[in-house]
Design a protein around this motif. Structure first.
Motif, PDB file in Angstrom:
ATOM      1  N   PRO A  54       0.826  -1.232   0.000  1.00 53.37           N
ATOM      2  CA  PRO A  54       0.000   0.000   0.000  1.00 53.37           C
ATOM      3  C   PRO A  54       0.848   1.266   0.000  1.00 53.37           C
ATOM      4  O   PRO A  54       0.529   2.238  -0.701  1.00 53.37           O
ATOM      5  CB  PRO A  54      -0.814  -0.141   1.294  1.00 53.37           C
ATOM      6  CG  PRO A  54      -0.873  -1.608   1.553  1.00 53.37           C
ATOM      7  CD  PRO A  54       0.446  -2.146   1.097  1.00 53.37           C
ATOM      8  N   GLU A  55       1.934   1.269   0.776  1.00 52.46           N
ATOM      9  CA  GLU A  55       2.832   2.427   0.808  1.00 52.46           C
ATOM     10  C   GLU A  55       3.452   2.651  -0.573  1.00 52.46           C
ATOM     11  O   GLU A  55       3.584   3.798  -1.031  1.00 52.46           O
ATOM     12  CB  GLU A  55       3.929   2.181   1.831  1.00 52.46           C
ATOM     13  CG  GLU A  55       4.980   3.278   1.895  1.00 52.46           C
ATOM     14  CD  GLU A  55       6.170   2.896   2.749  1.00 52.46           C
ATOM     15  OE1 GLU A  55       7.224   3.570   2.638  1.00 52.46           O
ATOM     16  OE2 GLU A  55       6.068   1.915   3.522  1.00 52.46           O
ATOM     17  N   ALA A  56       3.822   1.553  -1.250  1.00 48.56           N
ATOM     18  CA  ALA A  56       4.421   1.673  -2.581  1.00 48.56           C
ATOM     19  C   ALA A  56       3.419   2.239  -3.583  1.00 48.56           C
ATOM     20  O   ALA A  56       3.779   3.037  -4.460  1.00 48.56           O
ATOM     21  CB  ALA A  56       4.923   0.310  -3.042  1.00 48.56           C
ATOM     22  N   ILE A  57       2.159   1.828  -3.457  1.00 48.55           N
ATOM     23  CA  ILE A  57       1.130   2.337  -4.372  1.00 48.55           C
ATOM     24  C   ILE A  57       0.948   3.836  -4.193  1.00 48.55           C
ATOM     25  O   ILE A  57       0.771   4.586  -5.160  1.00 48.55           O
ATOM     26  CB  ILE A  57      -0.195   1.583  -4.145  1.00 48.55           C
ATOM     27  CG1 ILE A  57      -0.042   0.107  -4.574  1.00 48.55           C
ATOM     28  CG2 ILE A  57      -1.336   2.237  -4.923  1.00 48.55           C
ATOM     29  CD1 ILE A  57      -1.236  -0.759  -4.249  1.00 48.55           C
ATOM     30  N   ILE A  58       1.016   4.302  -2.937  1.00 43.24           N
ATOM     31  CA  ILE A  58       0.891   5.735  -2.675  1.00 43.24           C
ATOM     32  C   ILE A  58       2.019   6.507  -3.347  1.00 43.24           C
ATOM     33  O   ILE A  58       1.832   7.625  -3.855  1.00 43.24           O
ATOM     34  CB  ILE A  58       0.869   5.994  -1.151  1.00 43.24           C
ATOM     35  CG1 ILE A  58      -0.407   5.405  -0.535  1.00 43.24           C
ATOM     36  CG2 ILE A  58       0.967   7.483  -0.847  1.00 43.24           C
ATOM     37  CD1 ILE A  58      -0.443   5.453   0.973  1.00 43.24           C
ATOM     38  N   LYS A  59       3.201   5.908  -3.399  1.00 41.20           N
ATOM     39  CA  LYS A  59       4.349   6.569  -4.009  1.00 41.20           C
ATOM     40  C   LYS A  59       4.180   6.786  -5.511  1.00 41.20           C
ATOM     41  O   LYS A  59       4.882   7.586  -6.119  1.00 41.20           O
ATOM     42  CB  LYS A  59       5.621   5.743  -3.774  1.00 41.20           C
ATOM     43  CG  LYS A  59       6.123   5.754  -2.341  1.00 41.20           C
ATOM     44  CD  LYS A  59       7.412   4.950  -2.221  1.00 41.20           C
ATOM     45  CE  LYS A  59       7.941   4.958  -0.801  1.00 41.20           C
ATOM     46  NZ  LYS A  59       9.201   4.171  -0.691  1.00 41.20           N
ATOM     47  N   VAL A  60       3.261   6.007  -6.107  1.00 45.09           N
ATOM     48  CA  VAL A  60       3.039   6.138  -7.549  1.00 45.09           C
ATOM     49  C   VAL A  60       2.498   7.520  -7.888  1.00 45.09           C
ATOM     50  O   VAL A  60       2.723   8.042  -8.987  1.00 45.09           O
ATOM     51  CB  VAL A  60       2.072   5.035  -8.039  1.00 45.09           C
ATOM     52  CG1 VAL A  60       1.630   5.288  -9.466  1.00 45.09           C
ATOM     53  CG2 VAL A  60       2.733   3.669  -7.923  1.00 45.09           C
ATOM     54  N   PHE A  61       1.802   8.130  -6.952  1.00 39.58           N
ATOM     55  CA  PHE A  61       1.246   9.459  -7.193  1.00 39.58           C
ATOM     56  C   PHE A  61       2.347  10.490  -6.967  1.00 39.58           C
ATOM     57  O   PHE A  61       2.828  10.641  -5.841  1.00 39.58           O
ATOM     58  CB  PHE A  61       0.052   9.721  -6.283  1.00 39.58           C
ATOM     59  CG  PHE A  61      -1.059   8.744  -6.483  1.00 39.58           C
ATOM     60  CD1 PHE A  61      -1.969   8.905  -7.521  1.00 39.58           C
ATOM     61  CD2 PHE A  61      -1.176   7.622  -5.665  1.00 39.58           C
ATOM     62  CE1 PHE A  61      -2.991   7.994  -7.722  1.00 39.58           C
ATOM     63  CE2 PHE A  61      -2.187   6.700  -5.857  1.00 39.58           C
ATOM     64  CZ  PHE A  61      -3.104   6.889  -6.897  1.00 39.58           C
ATOM     65  N   PRO A  62       2.779  11.202  -8.021  1.00 39.03           N
ATOM     66  CA  PRO A  62       3.944  12.106  -7.911  1.00 39.03           C
ATOM     67  C   PRO A  62       3.700  13.211  -6.894  1.00 39.03           C
ATOM     68  O   PRO A  62       2.648  13.821  -6.844  1.00 39.03           O
ATOM     69  CB  PRO A  62       4.081  12.669  -9.322  1.00 39.03           C
ATOM     70  CG  PRO A  62       2.737  12.474  -9.958  1.00 39.03           C
ATOM     71  CD  PRO A  62       2.160  11.256  -9.348  1.00 39.03           C
TER      72      PRO A  62
END
Length: 523
Positions: free
Chosen positions: A158-166
């Protein structure tokens, strides 16, 4: 009449098919060799070296002519843990130990025994490896670093997915775009590919599309780093590293590597045999070839190898008929690394990680879970215990847990006995129905059940659902029969239930006693 081709034309036709098959296998192997190396925490060149040795050396010596060997996703978790704990330099030492053990096992003709593992354990292990690969490579696909363990990687998704948003100028979203395009390309190609291009593998097309996307938009993401000279990539063990070969932990890892690699190789060889009608696998010869290959890989510090099903299946489907195709695919890998490293260096690591994300997902085979469920809840429990052990603890512990559970299930099956007793007061008849296996473990249970029969009654033993009865139970029944006869009763075994299973015996089977059974050899 059927027209027979001259031997020379037949030989040229065989070589032609093998040549085309070798190109297909090369195109499948190229991205996987680099991707598995990255998933293992090793430089991509070490995966390519393993693929080259798997083709040129093991392909020449293999006991399974159509099987293709190289770095395997199933070993990536073990290698990653080894590199993390002991450093890349120890990879070669463990490879040497594992290869020597495989060579010894093949020389001792132990090849068949490596297949004596419950399928539920094997599939649970592969599914666990799939989860670990998916979780770790998901982060690499976003140009992020994988976490320290399987559960940590899963928890951090989930943390990695959040990082997808610049947000702060990071490039995680750009790497994710390249990875997603790669996966979509593979899935779309596998589903909609035209028959005329059926031999073009999805992973290769995914790499091409993902790389072109990154080049077209000049994405500032991490690229593969191959040395201009292949010898610069060698990871030859030092004398100091070799001196650590006697360390208990390193020796244990060597044994684990040998066991897992051998099991995966020989199971793969069995699957390949089912795909064609040519020469069958010589398991001991295959094990010796794998041992030699892994010793060479160990001497060069490359990744360990196994027989790999994706490349082997591509080889068979492409029309290969001899070992020439496997050997030639190794030559094409060598040519690509030596002549075109600048091309390979344009491939983003996110693209290769995307292939491994897809591979990890495929290893968790839902259809296989349904198939295992058809054999009962116990097999399903073995599968999930193995999977959970691999993900939550480590691969060896997961396999051991699954193996122990499978063994306990076997012990239960051969020791469990269910007994039902029904008594008819009007006829003074007692019917004893036994289901399962009657062994010396069951004597107290059987004695208690027979004691429920009234004195002087006619006792009928029903055996149609009995899988096995040992000598101890037969002696106990014989003793009980004599005691029961002394009270005016009788004991009759319903032999008619066994006529189809053992064949009719001489005399009247309905009146044969336990004592006479013990004196007769089995039919």
């Amino acid at each position: 009449m059927m027209k027979t081709l001259p031997a020379q034309q037949m030989d040229s036709a065989v070589v032609g098919r093998d040549f085309l098959a070798s190109i297909v296998v090369f195109l499948v192997a190229l991205p996987l060799c680099m991707g598995i190396a990255i998933a293992s925490g090793a430089p991509p060149a070490l995966g390519l070296i393993t693929g080259i040795i798997g083709g040129l050396v093991v392909g020449s010596l293999a006991g399974s002519p159509l099987q293709v060997s190289g770095p395997a996703a199933g070993m990536a978790v073990l290698v990653f843990q080894l590199v993390s704990d002991h450093g890349l330099i120890m990879l070669g030492v463990v490879g040497l130990i594992a290869g020597a053990l495989q060579l010894l096992a093949g020389a001792m003709r132990l090849g068949q025994w490596f297949r004596a593992i419950s399928p539920s354990v094997i599939h649970g292990m592969l599914a666990g490896i799939g989860v670990l690969i998916f979780a770790s490579q998901f982060h690499v696909m976003l140009d992020d670093a994988p976490r320290s363990g399987g559960l940590a990687n899963l928890a951090a998704i989930p943390e990695a997915i959040i990082k997808v948003f610049p947000a702060d100028g990071s490039v995680h979203h750009l790497a994710a775009m390249a990875g997603i395009i790669t996966i979509v390309t593979i899935i779309g190609w596998n589903k909609f590919r035209p028959k005329s291009l059926a031999l073009l593998p999805g992973p290769l097309l995914g790499v091409i599309v993902g790389t072109l996307f990154a080049l077209a938009f000049a994405l500032p993401i991490t690229l593969v780093a191959l040395p201009a000279n292949l010898t610069d990539a060698l990871n030859i063990p030092t004398m100091e590293a070799l001196s650590g070969a006697l360390d208990t932990e390193i020796l244990t890892l060597g044994i684990v590597f040998a066991f897992v690699a051998s099991a995966e190789t020989l199971l793969c060889a069995t699957a390949v045999d089912k795909m064609h009608i040519g020469a069958r696998t010589n398991y001991d010869k295959e094990l010796r070839a794998q041992g030699i290959g892994n010793m060479i890989c160990g001497a060069l510090g490359a990744l360990p190898m196994t027989g790999v099903i994706v490349r082997s299946a591509a080889n068979v489907e492409a029309g290969a008929t001899t070992r020439i195709s496997a050997i030639m695919h190794g030559a094409w890998l060598l040519l690509a690394v030596v002549a075109f490293p600048f091309v390979l260096n344009e491939i983003p690591t996110a693209v290769l990680a995307a292939i491994l994300v897809y591979t990890g997902y495929k290893l968790v085979n839902v259809a296989q879970i349904r198939k295992i469920a058809e054999f009962g809840k116990q097999e399903l429990a073995i599968y999930f215990v193995t999977l959970f052990g691999v993900v939550a603890i480590d691969l060896l512990t997961g396999v051991i847990l699954g193996f122990v559970l499978a063994t306990l299930k076997l012990v239960y099956t051969f020791s469990h006995l269910s007994i039902d007793v029904a008594h008819d007061p009007e006829t003074n008849r007692a019917d004893v129905l036994m289901t399962g296996s009657a062994t010396f473990f069951s004597i107290p249970q059987l004695s208690a059940a027979l004691d429920k029969a009234p004195r002087g009654s006619e006792v009928h033993i029903h055996v149609e659902k009995l899988d096995y009865i040992d000598h101890a139970c037969l002696e106990m029944l014989s003793s009980w029969e004599k005691l029961h006869q002394s009270t005016g009763g009788s004991l009759i075994v319903e032999w008619n239930d066994l006529v189809q299973r053992y064949g009719r015996r001489s005399g009247d089977p309905a009146k044969t006693s336990i004592a006479s059974l013990m004196q007769r050899p089995a039919a």
